[in-house]
Structure formats: structure tokens, C-alpha cells
Design a protein around this motif. Structure first.
Motif, PDB file in Angstrom:
ATOM      1  N   PRO A 107       0.831  29.874   6.642  1.00  0.00           N
ATOM      2  CA  PRO A 107      -0.262  29.239   6.168  1.00  0.00           C
ATOM      3  C   PRO A 107      -1.198  27.625   6.495  1.00  0.00           C
ATOM      4  N   PRO A 108      -2.185  28.142   6.978  1.00  0.00           N
ATOM      5  CA  PRO A 108      -3.226  26.465   7.181  1.00  0.00           C
ATOM      6  C   PRO A 108      -2.861  25.530   6.429  1.00  0.00           C
ATOM      7  N   LEU A 109      -3.242  24.542   6.627  1.00  0.00           N
ATOM      8  CA  LEU A 109      -2.913  23.111   6.401  1.00  0.00           C
ATOM      9  C   LEU A 109      -4.487  23.297   5.416  1.00  0.00           C
ATOM     10  N   VAL A 110      -4.625  23.110   4.090  1.00  0.00           N
ATOM     11  CA  VAL A 110      -6.315  22.643   3.295  1.00  0.00           C
ATOM     12  C   VAL A 110      -5.909  21.175   2.608  1.00  0.00           C
ATOM     13  N   PRO A 111      -7.323  20.273   2.907  1.00  0.00           N
ATOM     14  CA  PRO A 111      -7.868  20.523   3.964  1.00  0.00           C
ATOM     15  C   PRO A 111      -7.076  20.285   5.758  1.00  0.00           C
ATOM     16  N   VAL A 147       0.988  -1.198   0.293  1.00  0.00           N
ATOM     17  CA  VAL A 147      -0.299  -0.024   0.596  1.00  0.00           C
ATOM     18  C   VAL A 147       0.987   1.054   0.404  1.00  0.00           C
ATOM     19  N   VAL A 148       0.917   1.539  -1.130  1.00  0.00           N
ATOM     20  CA  VAL A 148       1.264   3.194  -1.081  1.00  0.00           C
ATOM     21  C   VAL A 148       0.205   3.961  -1.018  1.00  0.00           C
ATOM     22  N   THR A 149       0.852   5.226   0.385  1.00  0.00           N
ATOM     23  CA  THR A 149      -0.220   6.702   0.508  1.00  0.00           C
ATOM     24  C   THR A 149       0.388   7.934   0.664  1.00  0.00           C
ATOM     25  N   SER A 150       0.309   8.519  -0.014  1.00  0.00           N
ATOM     26  CA  SER A 150       1.338   9.905  -0.680  1.00  0.00           C
ATOM     27  C   SER A 150      -0.318  10.884  -0.101  1.00  0.00           C
ATOM     28  N   ILE A 151      -1.007  10.472   0.509  1.00  0.00           N
ATOM     29  CA  ILE A 151      -2.570  11.697   0.726  1.00  0.00           C
ATOM     30  C   ILE A 151      -2.098  13.093   1.552  1.00  0.00           C
ATOM     31  N   GLY A 152      -2.061  14.350   0.553  1.00  0.00           N
ATOM     32  CA  GLY A 152      -1.757  15.131   1.681  1.00  0.00           C
ATOM     33  C   GLY A 152      -2.604  16.981   1.297  1.00  0.00           C
ATOM     34  N   GLY A 153      -2.683  17.671   1.821  1.00  0.00           N
ATOM     35  CA  GLY A 153      -3.021  19.331   1.498  1.00  0.00           C
ATOM     36  C   GLY A 153      -2.977  20.123   1.510  1.00  0.00           C
ATOM     37  N   ARG A 154      -2.564  21.258   0.434  1.00  0.00           N
ATOM     38  CA  ARG A 154      -1.231  22.573   0.613  1.00  0.00           C
ATOM     39  C   ARG A 154      -1.996  23.456   1.568  1.00  0.00           C
ATOM     40  N   PRO A 155      -0.926  24.416   1.957  1.00  0.00           N
ATOM     41  CA  PRO A 155      -0.711  25.388   2.545  1.00  0.00           C
ATOM     42  C   PRO A 155      -2.176  26.925   1.653  1.00  0.00           C
ATOM     43  N   ALA A 156      -2.617  27.434   2.729  1.00  0.00           N
ATOM     44  CA  ALA A 156      -3.698  28.205   2.025  1.00  0.00           C
ATOM     45  C   ALA A 156      -2.739  29.498   2.229  1.00  0.00           C
ATOM     46  N   PHE A 157      -2.050  29.839   1.282  1.00  0.00           N
ATOM     47  CA  PHE A 157      -0.620  30.933   1.245  1.00  0.00           C
ATOM     48  C   PHE A 157      -1.711  32.099   1.603  1.00  0.00           C
ATOM     49  N   GLY A 158      -2.901  32.078   0.636  1.00  0.00           N
ATOM     50  CA  GLY A 158      -3.516  33.547   0.751  1.00  0.00           C
ATOM     51  C   GLY A 158      -4.198  33.992   1.862  1.00  0.00           C
ATOM     52  N   GLN A 159      -4.629  32.624   2.705  1.00  0.00           N
ATOM     53  CA  GLN A 159      -4.439  32.739   4.334  1.00  0.00           C
ATOM     54  C   GLN A 159      -3.774  33.826   5.440  1.00  0.00           C
ATOM     55  N   ASN A 160      -2.804  33.330   5.054  1.00  0.00           N
ATOM     56  CA  ASN A 160      -1.055  33.981   6.255  1.00  0.00           C
ATOM     57  C   ASN A 160      -0.773  33.593   4.910  1.00  0.00           C
ATOM     58  N   VAL A 161       0.599  34.240   4.634  1.00  0.00           N
ATOM     59  CA  VAL A 161       1.950  34.095   4.005  1.00  0.00           C
ATOM     60  C   VAL A 161       2.541  33.388   5.145  1.00  0.00           C
ATOM     61  N   PHE A 162       2.724  33.811   6.353  1.00  0.00           N
ATOM     62  CA  PHE A 162       3.220  33.650   7.045  1.00  0.00           C
ATOM     63  C   PHE A 162       3.800  32.360   7.684  1.00  0.00           C
ATOM     64  N   PRO A 205       1.491  22.101   7.352  1.00  0.00           N
ATOM     65  CA  PRO A 205       1.584  20.419   6.752  1.00  0.00           C
ATOM     66  C   PRO A 205       2.412  20.185   7.476  1.00  0.00           C
ATOM     67  N   HIS A 206       3.320  20.273   8.348  1.00  0.00           N
ATOM     68  CA  HIS A 206       4.468  18.993   9.034  1.00  0.00           C
ATOM     69  C   HIS A 206       4.414  18.659  10.194  1.00  0.00           C
ATOM     70  N   ALA A 207       3.283  19.572  10.340  1.00  0.00           N
ATOM     71  CA  ALA A 207       2.542  19.361  11.959  1.00  0.00           C
ATOM     72  C   ALA A 207       1.875  18.089  11.623  1.00  0.00           C
ATOM     73  N   ASP A 208       0.758  18.012  10.694  1.00  0.00           N
ATOM     74  CA  ASP A 208       0.261  16.790  10.582  1.00  0.00           C
ATOM     75  C   ASP A 208       1.157  15.777   9.377  1.00  0.00           C
ATOM     76  N   LYS A 209       2.230  15.610   8.967  1.00  0.00           N
ATOM     77  CA  LYS A 209       3.329  15.174   8.927  1.00  0.00           C
ATOM     78  C   LYS A 209       3.499  14.722   9.943  1.00  0.00           C
ATOM     79  N   GLU A 210       3.735  14.556  11.042  1.00  0.00           N
ATOM     80  CA  GLU A 210       4.269  14.314  11.914  1.00  0.00           C
ATOM     81  C   GLU A 210       3.312  13.545  12.887  1.00  0.00           C
ATOM     82  N   GLN A 211       1.791  14.429  12.693  1.00  0.00           N
ATOM     83  CA  GLN A 211       0.866  13.023  13.271  1.00  0.00           C
ATOM     84  C   GLN A 211       0.771  11.498  12.383  1.00  0.00           C
ATOM     85  N   LEU A 212       0.657  11.876  11.105  1.00  0.00           N
ATOM     86  CA  LEU A 212       0.976  10.586  10.030  1.00  0.00           C
ATOM     87  C   LEU A 212       1.873   9.393  10.808  1.00  0.00           C
TER      88      LEU A 212
END
Length: 265
Positions: A93-97, A76-91, A158-165
Motif C-alpha cells: 500500500p502507498p503512503l498517505v500523505p 523537539v520531538v517529532t513523530s509525524i508520519g502517514g498511514r498505508p492506504a491498504f484499500g489501494q494495494n493490500v500487498f 512507509p519505511h522508505a519514507d522513514k529511511e529518508q527521515l
């Protein structure tokens, strides 16, 4: 060899799927929208490419993906991930989703365990996870100096989310994370029993944690990349991460088994 891929509509997962099919592996691609299947996979040998529609946040859909493969998947290969929402906070940015990797792991790991027991009679399914370089205190120290501000601020969420993964995977294998700073941030939500896993039985027997350097859309370089658990590296192409997975992670005797490895130039 039968491979089930999550997150393979684009990026590293797609590149892995393409190169696995090129090597003759039978790949089942889990997609929210089957129409998003890449043209390269559409043009491949239909005996080697299957598509199953589903949502990675729905346990029934993920279990159905495993059950669609006779005898269960070998890999099983998983590469699921979101993208930083730079429009909300450039320094920072929150992860979406939000918490996409953490949430998906709560569904995937129990389904993998169920398939291991019920479809494969306890024979291991190898899980290959696309994570990221620069995670935790150790990973941050191993970054090139100029990249540390970007990883520390712009990729914080995004990295905090990867840490939990990563924590979910290590814990499912009965291991603590090798970086104590990551282990200290373990969320109660990462328990492999979250979706009905049988905790009386060993859950995850084999995994490889692939930690790409900063990803680019560059070409496949046929072996230019380097791989090491403590590699200091700037960038790597998504195509070369796909190459690394197809060449070095699926082999029965892979030297990267049950560890995290950084891949870059």
C-alpha cells in the motif's frame, strides 16, 4: 525544560506529550487543528501545555512554532508520519500523505538550526525522532522471521519514507547513516540547506532516533520494554514509546544520545 512536539495529536507523540507533562515539562504542541488536542492534555496544568496552530509542510508555520517559545525549545520531538492506504494495494500500500516524513524533515531541520543560532546562541536543541524498527538491510535482518514479509512488502513505502527521515537527521548532524544500505538510497532532497539553513554553522548537535517495534494500542507497562540498538522484538505499545521518550531521552546524560535505538518487548 521546554519541549516542542510535532505529530502529537495521536500515537507515540501524544503519549510522549502526556507523560512529559506528567513529569513537569512545559510542552508546546504543534497541531494543524488545535481542537484535536487530546483530553488528557486539555485537563493538564495549563502552565505546562501550550498549543500552536500550523502546517508541518509550511516553513513559516514551523519557524513560528520555535519562535513562540521564549529562548527556543530545549527538546523537539517529532513523530509525524502517514498511514498505508491498504484499500489501494493490500500487498504494497502507498503512503498517505506521500513522503510525509521526508517532506516534513526538509522544513523542520532548518527551523531547528535557525532557532539554535538565533534564539539559543548556539546551545544545542535535542531532536527526538520517532522512526521504526526494521529499516534497511541491517534492521530487516534483526526482525523476527515471521515479521519480515510484512515489513518487506506491506510497509515498504512507509519505511522508505522513514529511511529518508533518518538520513536527513544523520546528515544534519554531519554523519553518515550507520546502515550502508540506507545511506545508498539518500535523496538529494534531504539536504539541510533546503529551506535556507546556514551550512557554515553546525546544524544538529544532539539527536536520538527512537525505533519502535510493531506498534500497538496496549497500556503503559512501567518499564516492561527493552531498548537496544540491535534489539530483536515483536511489538511495543505507543504508551511505552511515550514512556521511553519521557524517561530516557530527555535527560541531559541520556545514553542514547546521537544514535538509533530499537524499543520493544
Amino acid at each position: 525544560m521546554k519541549v516542542l512536539l510535532f505529530g502529537a495529536s495521536r500515537g507515540c507523540g501524544l503519549e510522549a506529550a502526556v507523560q512529559l507533562v506528567e513529569r513537569g515539562y512545559a510542552c508546546t504542541v504543534f497541531l494543524r487543528d488545535p481542537n484535536a488536542l487530546d483530553a488528557r492534555l486539555k485537563a493538564a496544568d495549563p502552565a505546562l501545555v501550550s498549543v500552536i496552530k500550523g502546517d508541518a509542510f509550511k516553513a513559516d508555520d514551523v519557524r513560528a512554532a520555535f519562535e513562540s517559545i521564549q529562548g527556543g525549545p530545549d527538546i523537539v520531538v517529532t513523530s509525524i508520519g502517514g498511514r498505508p492506504a491498504f484499500g489501494q494495494n493490500v500487498f504494497s500500500p502507498p503512503l498517505v500523505p506521500e513522503k510525509i516524513c521526508e517532506r516534513a524533515s526538509q522544513i523542520l531541520l532548518p527551523a531547528l538550526q535557525k532557532s539554535t543560532i538565533e534564539q539559543r546562541g548556539g546551545k544545542a536543541i535535542r531532536l527526538i525522532v520517532v522512526s521504526s524498527s526494521g529499516l534497511g538491510k541491517v534492521g530487516h535482518q534483526e526482525l523476527p522471521m515471521a515479521m519480515k514479509p510484512m515489513y518487506g512488502w506491506m510497509l515498504k513505502h512507509p519505511h522508505a519514507d522513514k529511511e529518508q527521515l533518518e538520513l536527513a537527521v544523520y546528515h544534519a548532524a554531519g554523519l553518515k547513516h550507520p546502515d550502508p544500505s540506507i545511506e545508498a538510497h539518500a535523496s538529494a532532497a534531504i539536504s539541510p540547506a533546503a529551506e535556507g539553513a546556514n551550512t557554515a554553522t553546525a546544524t544538529l548537535q544532539e539527536f536520538i532516533m527512537v525505533r519502535p517495534a510493531f506498534l500497538t494500542d496496549g497500556p503503559r507497562t512501567e518499564g516492561k520494554y527493552k531498548a537496544d540498538p540491535h534489539l530483536v522484538s515483536w511489538t511495543v505499545s505507543r504508551a511505552d514509546i511515550g514512556q521511553f521518550i519521557a524517561k530516557e531521552c530527555v535527560d541531559k546524560d541520556s545514553k542514547w544520545l546521537n544514535q538509533a535505538v530499537t524499543v520493544g518487548y
